[in-house]
Design a protein around this motif. Structure first.
Motif, PDB file in Angstrom:
ATOM      1  N   GLY A 254       0.589  -1.052   0.660  1.00  0.00           N
ATOM      2  CA  GLY A 254       0.091   0.090   0.291  1.00  0.00           C
ATOM      3  C   GLY A 254       1.021   1.321   0.237  1.00  0.00           C
ATOM      4  N   TRP A 255       0.343   2.378   0.916  1.00  0.00           N
ATOM      5  CA  TRP A 255       1.800   3.556   0.486  1.00  0.00           C
ATOM      6  C   TRP A 255       1.948   3.442   1.965  1.00  0.00           C
TER       7      TRP A 255
ATOM      8  N   LYS B  47      10.723  -4.834  10.282  1.00  0.00           N
ATOM      9  CA  LYS B  47      10.966  -4.675  11.687  1.00  0.00           C
ATOM     10  C   LYS B  47      11.500  -2.974  11.601  1.00  0.00           C
ATOM     11  N   LYS B  48      12.107  -2.342  11.068  1.00  0.00           N
ATOM     12  CA  LYS B  48      11.966  -1.094  11.572  1.00  0.00           C
ATOM     13  C   LYS B  48      11.276  -0.002  10.847  1.00  0.00           C
ATOM     14  N   LEU B  49      11.269  -0.895   9.280  1.00  0.00           N
ATOM     15  CA  LEU B  49      11.243   0.605   7.954  1.00  0.00           C
ATOM     16  C   LEU B  49      10.355   0.089   7.308  1.00  0.00           C
TER      17      LEU B  49
ATOM     18  N   VAL C 116       7.612  -5.547  -0.045  1.00  0.00           N
ATOM     19  CA  VAL C 116       8.302  -4.531  -1.551  1.00  0.00           C
ATOM     20  C   VAL C 116       9.426  -4.097  -2.077  1.00  0.00           C
ATOM     21  N   PHE C 117      10.127  -4.531  -0.216  1.00  0.00           N
ATOM     22  CA  PHE C 117      11.467  -4.127  -0.408  1.00  0.00           C
ATOM     23  C   PHE C 117      12.195  -4.868  -1.463  1.00  0.00           C
TER      24      PHE C 117
ATOM     25  N   LEU D  33       9.088   1.874   1.157  1.00  0.00           N
ATOM     26  CA  LEU D  33      10.299   2.079  -0.058  1.00  0.00           C
ATOM     27  C   LEU D  33      10.950   3.905   0.199  1.00  0.00           C
ATOM     28  N   ASN D  34      10.201   4.301   0.343  1.00  0.00           N
ATOM     29  CA  ASN D  34      11.138   5.930   0.190  1.00  0.00           C
ATOM     30  C   ASN D  34      11.689   5.825   1.659  1.00  0.00           C
TER      31      ASN D  34
END
Lengths: 334, 334
Positions: free
Chosen positions: A128-129, B331-333, A313-314, A136-137
Motif C-alpha cells: 500500500g502506501w 521491523k524498522k522501515l 515491497v523491499f 520504500l522511500n
C-alpha cells in the motif's frame, strides 16, 4: 473464467469493502489483468458489485478456484481478518495483502512465509502506501544518506480509527477525523536541522462531529480531547456540524503524507541534502488498491520465476512492477 | 589492500574529479566499504587525494588489481570516457557508472551487458539521481497510476554544460548557469490538470557572468540568450558580476529537482492523486556519489548471487541497497 488470449493475470478479490471496490476499479486500468471472481463472507447472491459479469462466491468455496486465479488480493482488515486469512490462503494461492499493523509485521511475515513456502506459492504482505511506498522511500533515502534522519508525516487525511473512536462517545451520532501535519514542523524538517519533534509538534487532529439533539457539547469535546492514545497527545479541534454538512463536506476519504530524509555528506559533513516523497490522494482506498494491483503483477512474475515464500515491497526489483519490457523501461524511463 | 575482518566491500575509484572525490567521501560514511585504490590518467605521483593512505595507480595498470577490488566505480564523463571505459572494465571487474546521456543508454547498456556477461561480472550503468532515483520514481509512479502524466523538473541547480557554453563566448572570463523550475508550472502540474508545458514554460535559466574589462556586454548577453539548444528556447537572465562575487556567491554545485506524476482512479476517474519526489542538494556530485556507493553494495551482492551482466536501478530489489538485514528492514522501515 478463462485467461484472455494475451495471458492476462487472473485476479481474485477476497473481501468487498472500500479496498475491494478500489481493486475492482484499478484492475480496469491495467489491460494485462483480468478480474475473475469476488469472494465474500456474505450471501453471494446479496452482493452487488460494479462488475456484475464477474461471479461472486462464498469464501468457504475458495479452494475450488485454485487453478483459476493467479493472484488473490486480500481486502480484509489488519486487526482480525488478515492475520488468519493471509497465511491460510497463501498455502493455496499467490496472495497480496495490505497488512498495516506495523508492530506485528515480523510475526505476520513469518506465518505467511511458512505457509507460502510450504505451498510453493508467492505471497506479499503490507502493500500500500504506508506500509508500502513510504517504506520504500524510507529505505532508499536511508541507504543513500546514512548520516541523517528521516521523518514521516501523515495527512491531511481521514483516519478511520480516530473517526470510529469519536463515534463511540455518548451523544455522538457521526464523526470524521482529519490528521493534519503541522506546517512549521515540515519547514523545520526540510531545513535540515534534524529537529526532535514531539507527537504534538508533528500533527494536529481536526474533528467534525454530529451530536445528538441536546447533547452536552462541552462534555463531548472534553471526551474527545482527553482520550488517551487517540487524542490526548495532540492539539485537537472539535467542530460540531449538522449531519447534512458532514455528508456534503466530509464524505471523501482523502489522505496522503510526506517522507522526508535530510542528511549530510562531505569530508567535513559540510553539505546538506533533502529527499522528500509526498502523496496527495483524493481516495485512500483507491490509491492503496492501485499500489496493490501493481505489486500483484510482480507477485505473478516472481511466482513464474519460482520465487516462493513471503516477500515485501523491499524484495521487488522495480522493473517487475511495470507492464513495459526491460528494454522499453531503459529507453523511456531511465 | 586486504579486506577488513568484517569482509568489507573493496572499492576502487577510477577517475578523480568531482565525482571521484564524492565517492571517496561517501565511502567513509559506509562502514561496510573500504576504499582500496585510486586509478588516474595523470601521473599517479602528482595526484593529491584526501585519503593519502590509499594508493594511486595509473589506469594502464588496472588489470593488475582484478583480485583486489570488489567493485570499481567509474567516475569519468559520459561524452567520451564511459562509452569506452565501462565496457572495457566490465569484462574484468564489477563496475558501476553514472552514464547520463539518456538517448544513448540502450546502446551503452548493450555494450556493457555483453562485456560483463562474457567476463561473468556484474555491471550497473546510469546510477545517480537522473538517471537514477528520478528514473525509479518515474517507474514506480507510472506503474501505480497508469492513467496519468508525469513531469520532471530540474533545479534550482548548476548546469555544468550551460556554464561551459557561456565560457566559450568571446569576452567571457568565467560563468555559472542555474536552471530554475518555473513555480507556476509546478503549481499547475500539482493541480492534476495535466498541462502541456513548453520548454520555456518549465524552466528559466539564470547566468552569472564575469566579462573582460571593456567587453561589449550587450553582445555577450545577446550571444547567450540566442544560443540555439542551450538558451534560445528559454527565458534567460544574464547578470554581470565581478570575479570576486562569482567566487564568493557561486562556488557551490547545488542541484535538485522534482518528479511529479498525477493520475486518476475510480470507475469514473473521479479521484485525482499526486505523487511527488523531490531532491534539494547542496552538492550534486556528492549526492550522486552517495547514490552510486549505495548501488555498489547491491552490485556486490548481485555478483555474489551469480547475477552477471548489465543491470540498472530498475533491476535492484531495494533490500539489497541497505546494510540492514531483511529482518531489520521489515521491523524498522516497513
Amino acid at each position: 473464467m478463462k485467461a484472455g488470449m494475451f495471458m492476462s493475470i487472473r485476479i481474485g478479490i477476497f473481501g468487498y469493502g472500500n479496498l475491494g471496490r478500489g481493486i475492482e476499479s484499478a484492475i480496469r486500468q491495467n489491460p494485462d489483468m483480468e478480474l475473475v471472481a469476488f469472494f465474500t463472507r456474505r450471501d453471494p447472491a446479496s452482493l452487488v458489485t460494479k462488475t456484475p459479469e464477474v461471479p461472486v462466491y462464498h469464501i468457504d468455496n475458495v479452494l475450488n478456484f485454485k487453478n483459476d486465479i493467479d493472484v488473490m488480493i486480500l481486502c480484509g482488515g489488519s486487526a482480525t481478518d488478515l492475520p488468519v486469512q493471509t497465511p491460510n490462503l497463501a498455502r493455496h494461492f499467490c496472495v497480496v495483502d495490505s497488512f498495516d499493523t506495523h508492530a506485528s509485521i515480523p510475526e505476520h511475515f513469518n506465518a505467511v512465509d511458512k505457509a507460502a513456502a510450504e505451498g510453493e506459492k508467492t505471497a506479499m504482505i503490507s502493500v500500500g502506501w504506508d506500509p508500502g511506498m513510504f517504506s520504500l522511500n524510507r529505505l532508499y533515502a536511508g541507504a543513500i544518506l546514512p548520516e541523517g534522519k528521516d521523518y514521516t508525516f501523515w495527512g491531511k487525511g481521514v483516519s478511520q480509527g480516530h473517526s470510529d473512536a469519536i463515534r463511540r462517545i455518548e451523544g455522538v451520532l457521526d464523526a470524521k477525523q482529519y490528521t493534519i501535519p503541522v506546517e512549521e514542523a515540515l519547514t523545520a524538517v526540510r531545513s535540515g536541522a534534524e529537529p526532535s519533534l514531539s507527537t504534538r509538534q508533528k500533527h494536529t487532529r481536526e474533528c467534525y462531529v454530529v451530536a445528538e439533539d441536546g447533547a452536552d457539547l462541552d462534555r463531548i469535546r472534553r471526551d474527545i480531547c482527553e482520550m488517551p492514545n487517540y487524542f490526548a497527545d495532540y492539539d485537537t479541534t472539535v467542530h460540531f456540524i449538522s449531519r447534512e454538512e458532514l455528508i456534503r463536506d466530509h464524505s471523501g476519504i482523502p489522505h496522503g503524507g510526506f517522507v522526508i530524509r535530510t542528511g549530510k555528506t562531505g569530508l567535513n559533513k559540510e553539505n546538506s541534502h533533502v529527499i522528500e516523497y509526498s502523496l496527495k490522494l483524493d481516495s485512500n482506498p483507491e490509491f492503496t488498491a492501485s499500489v496493490i494491483v501493481t505489486f500483484a503483477r510482480a507477485v505473478y512474475r516472481l511466482y513464474n520465476e519460482g520465487c516462493y515464500g513471503c516477500k515485501t515491497v523491499f524484495d521487488v526489483p522495480p522493473a517487475l512492477l511495470s507492464p513495459l519490457s526491460a528494454e522499453e523501461l531503459r529507453k523511456k524511463l531511465l
